[in-house]
Scaffold this motif. Sequence first.
Motif, PDB file in Angstrom:
ATOM      1  N   ARG A   1       0.698  -1.242   0.211  1.00  0.00           N
ATOM      2  CA  ARG A   1      -0.010  -0.136   0.052  1.00  0.00           C
ATOM      3  C   ARG A   1       0.757   1.362   0.114  1.00  0.00           C
ATOM      4  NH1 ARG A   1      -4.389   2.351   4.253  1.00  0.00           N
ATOM      5  NH2 ARG A   1      -2.428   3.494   5.272  1.00  0.00           N
ATOM      6  N   GLU A   2       0.541   2.198  -0.697  1.00  0.00           N
ATOM      7  CA  GLU A   2       0.992   3.597  -0.642  1.00  0.00           C
ATOM      8  C   GLU A   2       0.168   4.550  -0.834  1.00  0.00           C
ATOM      9  OE1 GLU A   2       5.081   4.066  -3.189  1.00  0.00           O
ATOM     10  OE2 GLU A   2       3.499   4.252  -4.563  1.00  0.00           O
ATOM     11  N   ARG A   3       0.426   5.645  -0.123  1.00  0.00           N
ATOM     12  CA  ARG A   3      -0.340   6.848   0.039  1.00  0.00           C
ATOM     13  C   ARG A   3       0.518   8.179  -0.066  1.00  0.00           C
ATOM     14  NH1 ARG A   3      -3.277   3.570  -0.886  1.00  0.00           N
ATOM     15  NH2 ARG A   3      -5.482   2.796   0.229  1.00  0.00           N
ATOM     16  N   VAL A   4       0.588   8.774  -1.220  1.00  0.00           N
ATOM     17  CA  VAL A   4       1.533  10.239  -1.487  1.00  0.00           C
ATOM     18  C   VAL A   4       0.794  11.397  -1.027  1.00  0.00           C
ATOM     19  CG1 VAL A   4       2.971   8.770  -3.021  1.00  0.00           C
ATOM     20  CG2 VAL A   4       0.896  10.288  -3.795  1.00  0.00           C
ATOM     21  N   VAL A   5       1.339  12.186  -0.822  1.00  0.00           N
ATOM     22  CA  VAL A   5       1.007  13.833  -0.601  1.00  0.00           C
ATOM     23  C   VAL A   5       0.809  14.176  -1.845  1.00  0.00           C
ATOM     24  CG1 VAL A   5       1.372  15.770   0.791  1.00  0.00           C
ATOM     25  CG2 VAL A   5       2.002  13.913   1.894  1.00  0.00           C
ATOM     26  N   PRO A   6      -0.435  14.820  -2.206  1.00  0.00           N
ATOM     27  CA  PRO A   6      -0.588  15.399  -3.457  1.00  0.00           C
ATOM     28  C   PRO A   6       0.085  16.764  -3.420  1.00  0.00           C
ATOM     29  CG  PRO A   6      -2.577  15.738  -2.198  1.00  0.00           C
ATOM     30  CD  PRO A   6      -1.686  14.544  -1.394  1.00  0.00           C
ATOM     31  N   PHE A   7       0.352  17.176  -4.631  1.00  0.00           N
ATOM     32  CA  PHE A   7       1.142  18.449  -5.105  1.00  0.00           C
ATOM     33  C   PHE A   7       0.437  19.718  -4.046  1.00  0.00           C
ATOM     34  CE2 PHE A   7       1.637  22.545  -7.469  1.00  0.00           C
ATOM     35  CZ  PHE A   7       3.153  22.586  -7.378  1.00  0.00           C
TER      36      PHE A   7
END
Length: 274
Positions: free
Chosen positions: A80-86
């Motif tokens: 699982r991966e959750r990135v911070v949006p721009f």
Amino acid sequence: MYKMIAIDLDGTLLTDELTVTTDTMTAIRESMEHGVVVTIATGRMYPSAQRIALELGLDAPMITYQGAMIKSATSGEVLRERVVPFEIAQKCIHLAAEKQMHIQVYQDDVLYSAVDNEQVRAYSKEVGVGYEIEPDLLKLAKNGFMKLLFIDEPEALAPVQEELQAVLGDEACIEKSKLRYLEVTHPEANKGSALKFLAEHLGIDSSEVIGIGDNHNDTDLVKAAGFGIAMGNAVDELKELADYTSLSNNEEGVLHVLNKFILEPRTAAVDSGQ
């Protein structure tokens, strides 16, 4: 019988000298031999956590970057991966510039700082990873960050945390991981949601999971676990909501937990013929 334990690193598994005691290592391996899933749940970046996991012989997926990434220490498989949006990263970077405060970012398991300063050098030494200098962090932000980390004195971070919470609301997870660390991640990137995901992935009920930590960023971990434990050196807020308080990280608090709640019950069950 508990089937899984998720352990924070700094202030929990690691002593103040950033080591794991020999007896704790032995207890971890014995727990795994009994079929218990032992994993790490840390705010540290994956390469830093992986080094410790491999030393301990852990084979379960690890929770890293405050829960933004769940990744195997051995195969490198990402669950699982959750990135911070721009947009969120942009606001954080602009605020850091406005406050003249150090901020560093994490992308593709690389640590980036806009400048080579005392904060990033000290951090790099502490966690045992290198870093790269990129003056234009906004350029990197277009591809998303695993997390952003503000480093400053507690009295300077407090108003920044309040401002970020007011501006971002539930669009981001904003937590203190140490006195001088303020971390910003995706709203779904916290240790609690990651623990629930991993337990479900492994077919383990939350009631069969122990979560143990020491700081504010371990709140969701302790809440999500069937049995939440605070270290003896934990912040008061964590102790108040935990089901149990162990010894401190310098008194082998994790060893105490492994013995009391995992190894001794299994020994007693074997002795009684269960």
